[in-house]
Design an enzyme around this catalytic site. Structure first.
Site, short mmCIF file in Angstrom:
data_model
loop_
_atom_site.label_atom_id
_atom_site.label_comp_id
_atom_site.label_asym_id
_atom_site.label_seq_id
_atom_site.Cartn_x
_atom_site.Cartn_y
_atom_site.Cartn_z
N GLU A 129 0.80 -1.23 0.00
CA GLU A 129 0.00 0.00 0.00
C GLU A 129 0.83 1.29 0.00
O GLU A 129 0.64 2.17 0.84
CB GLU A 129 -0.99 -0.02 1.18
CG GLU A 129 -1.92 -1.22 1.09
CD GLU A 129 -2.88 -1.36 2.27
OE1 GLU A 129 -2.87 -0.51 3.17
OE2 GLU A 129 -3.65 -2.34 2.28
N ASN A 170 2.34 -4.54 -3.44
CA ASN A 170 0.92 -4.91 -3.34
C ASN A 170 0.11 -3.66 -2.97
O ASN A 170 0.56 -2.85 -2.15
CB ASN A 170 0.83 -5.94 -2.19
CG ASN A 170 -0.48 -6.67 -2.06
OD1 ASN A 170 -0.98 -7.20 -3.04
ND2 ASN A 170 -1.01 -6.71 -0.84
N HIS A 206 -10.05 -5.76 -3.02
CA HIS A 206 -11.16 -5.58 -2.06
C HIS A 206 -12.25 -4.79 -2.77
O HIS A 206 -12.17 -3.57 -2.91
CB HIS A 206 -10.66 -4.85 -0.81
CG HIS A 206 -9.68 -5.65 -0.03
ND1 HIS A 206 -10.02 -6.84 0.60
CD2 HIS A 206 -8.36 -5.48 0.22
CE1 HIS A 206 -8.96 -7.34 1.20
NE2 HIS A 206 -7.93 -6.54 0.98
N GLU A 234 -5.86 -10.46 -2.39
CA GLU A 234 -6.73 -10.35 -1.19
C GLU A 234 -8.20 -10.24 -1.61
O GLU A 234 -8.97 -9.48 -1.01
CB GLU A 234 -6.34 -9.12 -0.36
CG GLU A 234 -4.87 -9.06 0.01
CD GLU A 234 -4.51 -7.88 0.91
OE1 GLU A 234 -5.41 -7.20 1.44
OE2 GLU A 234 -3.30 -7.63 1.06
N ASP A 236 -11.95 -10.05 -2.13
CA ASP A 236 -13.27 -10.24 -1.52
C ASP A 236 -14.21 -9.21 -2.13
O ASP A 236 -13.75 -8.16 -2.59
CB ASP A 236 -13.25 -10.20 0.02
CG ASP A 236 -12.59 -8.98 0.65
OD1 ASP A 236 -12.50 -7.93 -0.01
OD2 ASP A 236 -12.18 -9.08 1.82
O1 G3I Z 1 -4.02 -8.70 18.06
C1 G3I Z 1 -4.99 -7.82 18.68
C2 G3I Z 1 -5.53 -8.43 19.94
O2 G3I Z 1 -4.48 -8.55 20.86
C3 G3I Z 1 -6.64 -7.53 20.46
O3 G3I Z 1 -7.20 -8.12 21.59
C4 G3I Z 1 -7.72 -7.34 19.40
C5 G3I Z 1 -8.83 -6.40 19.88
O4 G3I Z 1 -9.23 -5.51 18.87
O5 G3I Z 1 -7.13 -6.78 18.26
C6 G3I Z 1 -6.14 -7.63 17.69
O6 G3I Z 1 -5.62 -6.99 16.57
C7 G3I Z 1 -6.44 -6.99 15.43
C8 G3I Z 1 -5.71 -7.74 14.32
O7 G3I Z 1 -6.43 -7.65 13.12
C9 G3I Z 1 -5.51 -9.21 14.66
O8 G3I Z 1 -6.73 -9.85 14.80
C10 G3I Z 1 -6.68 -5.56 15.01
O9 G3I Z 1 -7.49 -4.90 15.97
C11 G3I Z 1 -7.35 -5.51 13.67
O10 G3I Z 1 -7.40 -4.15 13.22
C12 G3I Z 1 -6.56 -6.31 12.66
O11 G3I Z 1 -7.24 -6.26 11.43
C13 G3I Z 1 -6.49 -6.69 10.31
C14 G3I Z 1 -6.27 -5.53 9.35
O12 G3I Z 1 -5.59 -6.00 8.20
C15 G3I Z 1 -5.47 -4.41 9.98
O13 G3I Z 1 -5.21 -3.40 9.06
C16 G3I Z 1 -7.28 -7.79 9.62
O14 G3I Z 1 -7.39 -8.91 10.47
C17 G3I Z 1 -6.58 -8.17 8.31
O15 G3I Z 1 -7.40 -9.07 7.60
C18 G3I Z 1 -6.36 -6.91 7.48
O16 G3I Z 1 -5.73 -7.25 6.29
C19 G3I Z 1 -5.44 -6.16 5.40
C20 G3I Z 1 -4.16 -6.53 4.67
O17 G3I Z 1 -3.13 -6.81 5.59
C21 G3I Z 1 -3.74 -5.41 3.72
N1 G3I Z 1 -4.81 -5.06 2.82
C22 G3I Z 1 -6.10 -4.78 3.44
C23 G3I Z 1 -6.52 -5.93 4.35
C24 G3I Z 1 -7.89 -5.68 4.95
O18 G3I Z 1 -7.87 -4.59 5.82
#
Ligand code: G3I
Length: 314
Positions: A129, A170, A206, A234, A236
């Site tokens: 990004e 990416n 996305h 990615e 969806d």
């Molecule tokens: O690990 C913490 C955990 O300790 C905490 O208790 C919990 C409470 O909110 O949060 C956890 O972290 C979360 C993390 O995923 C792991 O589950 C974050 O809040 C959450 O924001 C994070 O979201 C991820 C997101 O990227 C962050 O930007 C998504 O799972 C993941 O699918 C998403 O993937 C991104 C790609 O990397 C890049 N392109 C876009 C795509 C979708 O956003």
């Protein structure tokens, strides 16, 4: 026959899914994820990101990423590393460290080479990004401190750590042609002109039901014309809830459109969906009132989108 089976029959390298460590205790989930007729590639959705792998400077944590590598190895699936350098999920020691250009370059080098070396033999989203919607560079600690050269710094470190890894840049909203895709074209040209290693462009994909760009194939072709490979990394396609039959049918057509565009271009080597079941999609937590973006519903039933994917590879 299975999505990986049809993708391979169409000459693609893989059809894959993202996954995440908490999901691996869900046995019915893992059973489908591990079915290599459906998926012969997986991407860790979170566990190879900077906050997960180097939470404090010089302290590396590989256990969660290793768990996903082990799963992929046991299943005989390819793995896409995700991601070395990204402005998000970046620990504050990097963001707020106040490092100068030379120091931050060396921090990127250490981070990328350590992580890529640990996870040798993969495909990598080395830089994630880098651009804004209008094609300008996204401001991040990396861009602000180093300038656009941070991309080549990361790529060179990754190449040195693992000469066999496929190295990608990416981004999202580079599905169709437009300013952001043009910026990616120009980045690849500039990297090639500098002799920096770049093997592929990752199109995240996305997308929104009923709003899939009409220029996806033309766009993939313009990336492929640079001599690099292309992957949809990615995918969806989300909808505004509630789910209706009409939306599911449109979603099926939209999946088919995207897959057919990749299928038509030999250098588009594979497709990864951003998890496979609505049970674990990131969409509802970020886009209020939207979801149902994946080809399996939350109860692991195949949706019409599944047949759209199969049709796209036909
Ligand atoms: O690990 C913490 C955990 O300790 C905490 O208790 C919990 C409470 O909110 O949060 C956890 O972290 C979360 C993390 O995923 C792991 O589950 C974050 O809040 C959450 O924001 C994070 O979201 C991820 C997101 O990227 C962050 O930007 C998504 O799972 C993941 O699918 C998403 O993937 C991104 C790609 O990397 C890049 N392109 C876009 C795509 C979708 O956003």
């Amino acid at each position: 026959a299975g999505l990986a089976v049809v993708a391979k029959a169409a000459g693609k390298l893989y059809f894959g899914s993202a996954t995440d460590n908490p999901e691996l205790s869900d046995a019915p989930y893992v059973a489908i994820l591990s079915d290599t007729k459906e998926f012969n590639q997986i991407t860790p959705g979170n566990s190879m990101k900077w906050d997960a792998t180097e939470p404090s400077r010089g302290t590396f944590r590989f256990a969660n990423g290793d768990a996903i590598v082990d799963l992929a190895k046991n299943n005989g699936q390819l793995l896409r590393g995700h991601t070395c350098v990204w402005h998000s999920q970046l620990p504050s020691w990097v963001t707020n460290g106040g490092f100068n250009n030379a120091t931050l370059q060396s921090i990127i080098q250490t981070h990328c080479s350590t992580v890529v070396d640990h996870y040798k033999g993969q495909i990598w989203d080395v830089v994630n990004e880098p651009f804004n919607e209008d094609g300008t560079w996204r401001t991040s600690v990396f861009y602000n401190t180093i300038g656009p050269e941070y991309v080549a710094v990361a790529l060179r470190a990754a190449r040195a750590a693992d000469p066999n890894a496929k190295l990608y840049v990416n981004d999202y909203n580079i599905d169709g042609t437009g300013a952001k895709s043009t910026a990616m074209v120009n980045l690849v040209k500039s990297l090639q002109a500098q002799g920096a290693p770049i093997d592929g462009v990752g199109i995240q994909g996305h997308l929104i039901v009923g709003q899939v760009p009409t220029t996806i194939q033309a766009n993939i072709e313009q990336f492929a014309a640079l001599g690099v490979e292309v992957a949809i990394t990615e995918l969806d396609i989300r909808m505004t809830l509630p789910v209706t039959d009409a939306l599911l049918q449109q979603q099926k057509r939209d999946y088919q459109t995207v897959i057919a565009a990749c299928n038509a271009v030999p250098k588009c080597v594979g497709v990864t969906i951003w998890d496979y079941t609505d049970k674990y999609s990131w969409v509802p937590s970020v886009f209020n009132g939207q979801g149902a973006a994946l080809p399996w519903d939350a109860n692991f039933n195949k949706k019409p989108a599944y047949d759209g994917i199969v049709a796209g590879f036909a």
